[in-house]
Design an enzyme around this catalytic site. Structure first.
Site, short mmCIF file in Angstrom:
data_model
loop_
_atom_site.label_atom_id
_atom_site.label_comp_id
_atom_site.label_asym_id
_atom_site.label_seq_id
_atom_site.Cartn_x
_atom_site.Cartn_y
_atom_site.Cartn_z
N CYS A 93 71.30 9.80 93.43
CA CYS A 93 71.04 9.97 92.00
C CYS A 93 71.54 8.80 91.15
O CYS A 93 70.94 7.74 91.17
CB CYS A 93 71.61 11.31 91.55
SG CYS A 93 70.81 11.93 90.06
N ARG A 126 65.22 16.90 81.41
CA ARG A 126 65.88 16.67 82.70
C ARG A 126 65.07 17.34 83.80
O ARG A 126 64.47 18.40 83.58
CB ARG A 126 67.30 17.25 82.68
CG ARG A 126 68.21 16.56 81.70
CD ARG A 126 69.67 16.92 81.94
NE ARG A 126 70.18 16.32 83.16
CZ ARG A 126 70.53 15.03 83.27
NH1 ARG A 126 70.42 14.21 82.25
NH2 ARG A 126 71.01 14.56 84.41
N HIS A 189 71.16 15.99 95.63
CA HIS A 189 72.57 16.39 95.74
C HIS A 189 72.62 17.63 96.62
O HIS A 189 71.64 18.01 97.23
CB HIS A 189 73.12 16.79 94.36
CG HIS A 189 73.15 15.72 93.35
ND1 HIS A 189 74.15 14.79 93.28
CD2 HIS A 189 72.32 15.46 92.31
CE1 HIS A 189 73.94 14.00 92.24
NE2 HIS A 189 72.83 14.37 91.64
N1 GLN Z 1 72.83 10.05 84.78
C1 GLN Z 1 71.69 10.02 85.64
C2 GLN Z 1 70.50 10.80 85.13
O1 GLN Z 1 70.67 11.76 84.40
C3 GLN Z 1 72.09 10.47 87.03
C4 GLN Z 1 72.54 11.89 87.10
C5 GLN Z 1 73.03 12.32 88.44
O2 GLN Z 1 73.61 11.53 89.18
N2 GLN Z 1 72.86 13.59 88.74
O3 GLN Z 1 69.38 10.49 85.45
#
Ligand code: GLN
Length: 247
Positions: A93, A126, A189
């Site tokens: 990520c 998101r 993840h």
């Molecule tokens: N900050 C990054 C995003 O929101 C990565 C987030 C994460 O590692 N889960 O895309």
């Protein structure tokens, strides 16, 4: 035989149990009688890439990513040489995004390491939830959990897998993650490796081959619990699909 694992910035890049990837690698090596040593590198510490066999970069919030990038920039040439020499990297990520050219957030543009020629831009919403992939490299589906604002555009690089369920790199390409030499970049993840033992062994075999040469085939393990965890996510998503079809 022994592998040295470098855990980069565990204090800043450690979302959704990404450090579990380290425990998984250590365990799967120990079960085969192979030694594992993990070295943690905190902010500002010098990383001697020439002594590492595997590097883990976990995920992080935008702020942490920015800081980590600043530290890593000081050693970008060593990191690039390690990658070009076939060094194994699992970048998750935020860690995946920062291997690229840039990550454009709502408020700023974080300049990445440019080790991979990929770009990331923040979208309106998101991309969150469980995710299931298929990859020709692995018999079982790859499963995980994603939560990212960034959309990553990988150009002509091969992806880690195609999306069966979930969003992946940029929601529209149907692709997830990236494969480059012995680098796996991914949004998954969960942590990724305990539920996807084939992916873990793929990385370990690559690291052993780089260090000791020859074909390194790890002894197979039964992985009953691991496969059960993998199937749980796949079935969960299948049940959701059939529920939608009934409604
Ligand atoms: N900050 C990054 C995003 O929101 C990565 C987030 C994460 O590692 N889960 O895309």
């Amino acid at each position: 035989m022994k592998l040295t694992i470098g855990h980069l910035y565990p204090d800043m890049l450690n979302l959704y149990g990404d450090h579990g990837n380290i425990r998984c690698m250590e365990k799967r090596l120990a079960w085969r009688g192979i030694q594992a040593e993990t070295k943690q590198f905190l902010a500002g510490e010098k990383i001697d890439f020439s002594r590492l066999d595997v590097v883990l970069l976990g995920g992080g919030a935008d702020r942490e990513q920015e800081l980590v990038c600043r530290y890593l920039k000081k050693q970008v040439q060593e990191f690039r040489d390690y990658v070009e020499d076939g060094g194994v990297v699992l970048a998750v990520c935020g860690g995946y995004q920062l291997l690229g050219n840039y990550y454009k957030t709502e408020r700023t543009t974080i300049e990445g390491l440019g080790i991979l020629d990929i770009d990331t831009e923040c979208g309106k919403e998101r991309l969150t939830g469980n995710i299931v992939l298929r990859s020709p490299l692995f018999v079982n589906p790859i499963v995980g959990f994603e939560n990212h604002g960034g959309r990553t555009f990988i150009g002509n690089y091969p992806p880690l897998g195609t999306v069966v369920w979930g969003h992946g790199n940029c929601d529209s390409s149907g692709e997830e993650g990236i494969l480059y030499k012995n680098v796996i970049g991914t949004y998954l993840h969960g942590p990724l490796l305990p539920k996807n033992p084939e992916v873990c062994d793929y990385l370990l075999e690559a690291a052993l081959k780089r260090k000791y040469g020859g074909v390194q085939k790890l002894q197979r393990l039964t992985d009953e619990l691991e496969h059960e965890a993998n199937r749980y996510i796949v079935n969960l998503q299948n049940r959701r699909i059939s529920k939608c079809l009934i409604l």
